[in-house]
Design an enzyme around this catalytic site. Sequence first.
Site, PDB file in Angstrom:
ATOM      1  N   GLU A 144      42.619 -14.143  14.967  1.00  0.00           N
ATOM      2  CA  GLU A 144      42.002 -12.998  15.650  1.00  0.00           C
ATOM      3  C   GLU A 144      40.487 -13.102  15.718  1.00  0.00           C
ATOM      4  OE1 GLU A 144      42.612 -13.077  12.516  1.00  0.00           O
ATOM      5  OE2 GLU A 144      40.769 -12.250  11.686  1.00  0.00           O
ATOM      6  N   ASP A 165      47.141 -13.958  14.021  1.00  0.00           N
ATOM      7  CA  ASP A 165      46.275 -14.167  12.858  1.00  0.00           C
ATOM      8  C   ASP A 165      45.029 -14.989  13.210  1.00  0.00           C
ATOM      9  OD1 ASP A 165      45.444 -13.917  10.276  1.00  0.00           O
ATOM     10  OD2 ASP A 165      46.824 -15.426   9.450  1.00  0.00           O
ATOM     11  N   LYS A 185      50.322 -12.278   7.310  1.00  0.00           N
ATOM     12  CA  LYS A 185      50.000 -13.220   6.232  1.00  0.00           C
ATOM     13  C   LYS A 185      50.937 -13.007   5.050  1.00  0.00           C
ATOM     14  CE  LYS A 185      45.004 -13.615   7.062  1.00  0.00           C
ATOM     15  NZ  LYS A 185      44.965 -15.069   7.306  1.00  0.00           N
ATOM     16  N   ASP A 241      42.098  -8.170   7.527  1.00  0.00           N
ATOM     17  CA  ASP A 241      42.899  -9.097   8.331  1.00  0.00           C
ATOM     18  C   ASP A 241      44.273  -9.297   7.684  1.00  0.00           C
ATOM     19  OD1 ASP A 241      43.912 -11.023   9.987  1.00  0.00           O
ATOM     20  OD2 ASP A 241      42.582 -12.642   9.285  1.00  0.00           O
ATOM     21  N   ARG A 261      38.458 -15.532  16.548  1.00  0.00           N
ATOM     22  CA  ARG A 261      37.948 -16.117  17.791  1.00  0.00           C
ATOM     23  C   ARG A 261      38.128 -15.176  18.969  1.00  0.00           C
ATOM     24  NH1 ARG A 261      41.946 -21.118  16.902  1.00  0.00           N
ATOM     25  NH2 ARG A 261      41.653 -20.378  14.759  1.00  0.00           N
ATOM     26  N   LYS A 276      31.422 -11.928  12.725  1.00  0.00           N
ATOM     27  CA  LYS A 276      32.809 -11.466  12.720  1.00  0.00           C
ATOM     28  C   LYS A 276      32.966 -10.297  11.747  1.00  0.00           C
ATOM     29  CE  LYS A 276      37.508 -12.935  11.330  1.00  0.00           C
ATOM     30  NZ  LYS A 276      38.391 -14.061  10.945  1.00  0.00           N
ATOM     31  N   ASP A 335      36.915 -10.243   5.345  1.00  0.00           N
ATOM     32  CA  ASP A 335      36.894 -10.881   6.645  1.00  0.00           C
ATOM     33  C   ASP A 335      35.816 -10.301   7.575  1.00  0.00           C
ATOM     34  OD1 ASP A 335      37.963 -13.022   7.990  1.00  0.00           O
ATOM     35  OD2 ASP A 335      39.556 -11.872   8.962  1.00  0.00           O
TER      36      ASP A 335
HETATM   37  N1  BES Z   1      40.320 -14.684   8.270  1.00  0.00           N
HETATM   38  C1  BES Z   1      41.171 -15.801   8.443  1.00  0.00           C
HETATM   39  C2  BES Z   1      40.561 -17.092   7.892  1.00  0.00           C
HETATM   40  C3  BES Z   1      40.602 -17.256   6.402  1.00  0.00           C
HETATM   41  C4  BES Z   1      41.758 -17.648   5.762  1.00  0.00           C
HETATM   42  C5  BES Z   1      39.458 -17.096   5.663  1.00  0.00           C
HETATM   43  C6  BES Z   1      41.762 -17.839   4.398  1.00  0.00           C
HETATM   44  C7  BES Z   1      39.467 -17.291   4.302  1.00  0.00           C
HETATM   45  C8  BES Z   1      40.625 -17.666   3.667  1.00  0.00           C
HETATM   46  C9  BES Z   1      41.455 -16.028   9.920  1.00  0.00           C
HETATM   47  O1  BES Z   1      41.498 -14.898  10.698  1.00  0.00           O
HETATM   48  C10 BES Z   1      42.785 -16.670  10.004  1.00  0.00           C
HETATM   49  O2  BES Z   1      43.741 -16.046   9.641  1.00  0.00           O
HETATM   50  N2  BES Z   1      42.833 -17.898  10.477  1.00  0.00           N
HETATM   51  C11 BES Z   1      44.049 -18.629  10.593  1.00  0.00           C
HETATM   52  C12 BES Z   1      44.047 -19.344  11.916  1.00  0.00           C
HETATM   53  C13 BES Z   1      45.346 -19.964  12.259  1.00  0.00           C
HETATM   54  C14 BES Z   1      46.398 -18.908  12.497  1.00  0.00           C
HETATM   55  C15 BES Z   1      45.161 -20.821  13.476  1.00  0.00           C
HETATM   56  C16 BES Z   1      44.114 -19.616   9.428  1.00  0.00           C
HETATM   57  O3  BES Z   1      43.083 -20.182   9.065  1.00  0.00           O
HETATM   58  O4  BES Z   1      45.189 -19.773   8.872  1.00  0.00           O
HETATM   59 ZN    ZN Z   2      40.427 -13.301  10.029  1.00  0.00          ZN
HETATM   60 MN    MN Z   3      43.449 -14.031  10.693  1.00  0.00          MN
END
Ligand code: BES
Ligand code: ZN
Ligand code: MN
Length: 527
Positions: free
Chosen positions: A353, A351, A281, A274, A355, A269, A292
């Site tokens: 993104e 968010d 966020k 992000d 996947r 990835k 990210d």
């Molecule tokens: N890059 C983030 C995951 C992340 C969050 C990594 C905090 C490290 C610390 C990912 O893209 C994301 O935002 N995931 C969301 C998914 C949700 C919206 C289903 C998450 O984990 O909140």
């Molecule tokens: Zn992300």
């Molecule tokens: Mn995200």
Amino acid sequence: MEFSIKSGHPEKQRTACIVTGIYEPRRLSDVAKRIDEVSDGYISNILRRGDLEGKLGQTLLLHSVPGTLADRVLLVGCGRERELGDTQYRKIISQAILTLHETGSMETVCYLTDLNVRGRDIAWRVRQAIETAHSALYTFDQLKSKKNTARRPLRKIVFSVNSRRELPIAERASREAQAIAAGIKLTKDLGNLPANICTPSYLADEAKRLCTLHEKMSCKILTENQMEKKGMNALLAVAKGSEQPPRLIVLEYKGAKKKEDSPIVFVGKGVTFDSGGVSIKPASNMDEMKYDMCGAASVLGILSAAAELQLPLNIVGIMPAVENMPDGRSVKPGDIVTTMSGQTVEILNTDAEGRLILCDALTFAESYKPRTVIDIATLTGACVIALGKHAHGLYSNHNPLTNDLLNAGRFSGDRAWEMPLWDDYQDQLDSPFADISNVGGREGGSITAACFLARFAKKFQWAHLDIAGTAWSSGGKKEKKGATGRPVSLLAQYLLDRSYEIHSPVILTPEDFPPDEIDENEGGEQE
Ligand code: BES
Ligand code: ZN
Ligand code: MN
């Protein structure tokens, strides 16, 4: 940093510093005993006076120890001998290295590799020592106008082995460790670079640079148009809100005897920032979302190590690289896209993104007819909650692959933990309007993200590493803020293990070893 391996008595070493261990309570290691003997009890006298208990990580620097040729002897506390395991060993090494670096010894002969670490052989001890030394000395100061360099920095570390018989094995471990450490450094540097510098095109340039260094490596960069033609609409949807054009970076390393051998594919990835997109966020800690792209950076690190070690494997790295931003052109919650696989996705949360870019990259991977596909992603905050910073979340549709990865993690100290990929979780992804939704609700957030990916990984043996908790450290009392370089060590070990399956490791005897590399008059035999 220069590393080498040597076998020889401590009192014969002409060096700025000899390093050896003291166990708790005030118990000499074998090498410390030897120095004690040649110095008429100099060390045991000091210990008796109470200068060093031998607690884990304690240090004591001695100058001009009688009977030795070294300028200094550094004693390092090793804790209780029977409690000496992997973690303790790494702590001992990193304390020793940091102390040397700060006390003006520019080179050292370090006998800590002779310590008796529970269940670990010389190859492991050398490999870990070198990786640990590298990580102890790592700094990221590219963007500081004044660099904080030591006046007399540590430049050369010689690790000792007990007998000449161990030299070839230790040498090999040293070569492996240095290649892996260089890969880790590359991964950390890229992770630490801010998103205004490290953009998708920057990552693509890094991949091109890597290719110029290795003959057996080649790369292809797919642009937006080319991805459109392939139908990678999920990936492209994420990139829509950004000024930065997306890239699909593909690196190929052909090390196998047969060019047509089916490759091991890594998918990383590469979200260079992000923000969350329209599902933006919160402001606090958003800066950390420059990390990210650590999945993609790990793929570059792994390929760099593999090429450096000339592994007899075919390996492909696929890195979807995008920036996720809110904008008038951004993808919106509720938008539905058709992925390269033909499955449609309702994007309920922009968010989620990771996947979206990975699913198209996984479908793209099919064209390589891979033996195995492993994706690496800072995918979910839920994984950080589940496993914290110590273990990667590991998901796989193939049990032997799970075991291989768990084992590589145990050996390298870069550990993963298996999570369930049961079909029971799949219906959390149901969508009323499309084949699948891109979020599965709060429950089991890391698992449903993996379940999403699994739908695009049916045609090969596949594993997914969620590295959201392990790829970087937010900084705290003990650790610096920054990228960790994980899971390069784990995956490099996985590749080494696969290489050994092809060429079982040749065990060299001391006779195979060039005699001029053993310094007879300085070192001498120690058996
Ligand atoms: N890059 C983030 C995951 C992340 C969050 C990594 C905090 C490290 C610390 C990912 O893209 C994301 O935002 N995931 C969301 C998914 C949700 C919206 C289903 C998450 O984990 O909140
Ligand atoms: Zn992300
Ligand atoms: Mn995200």
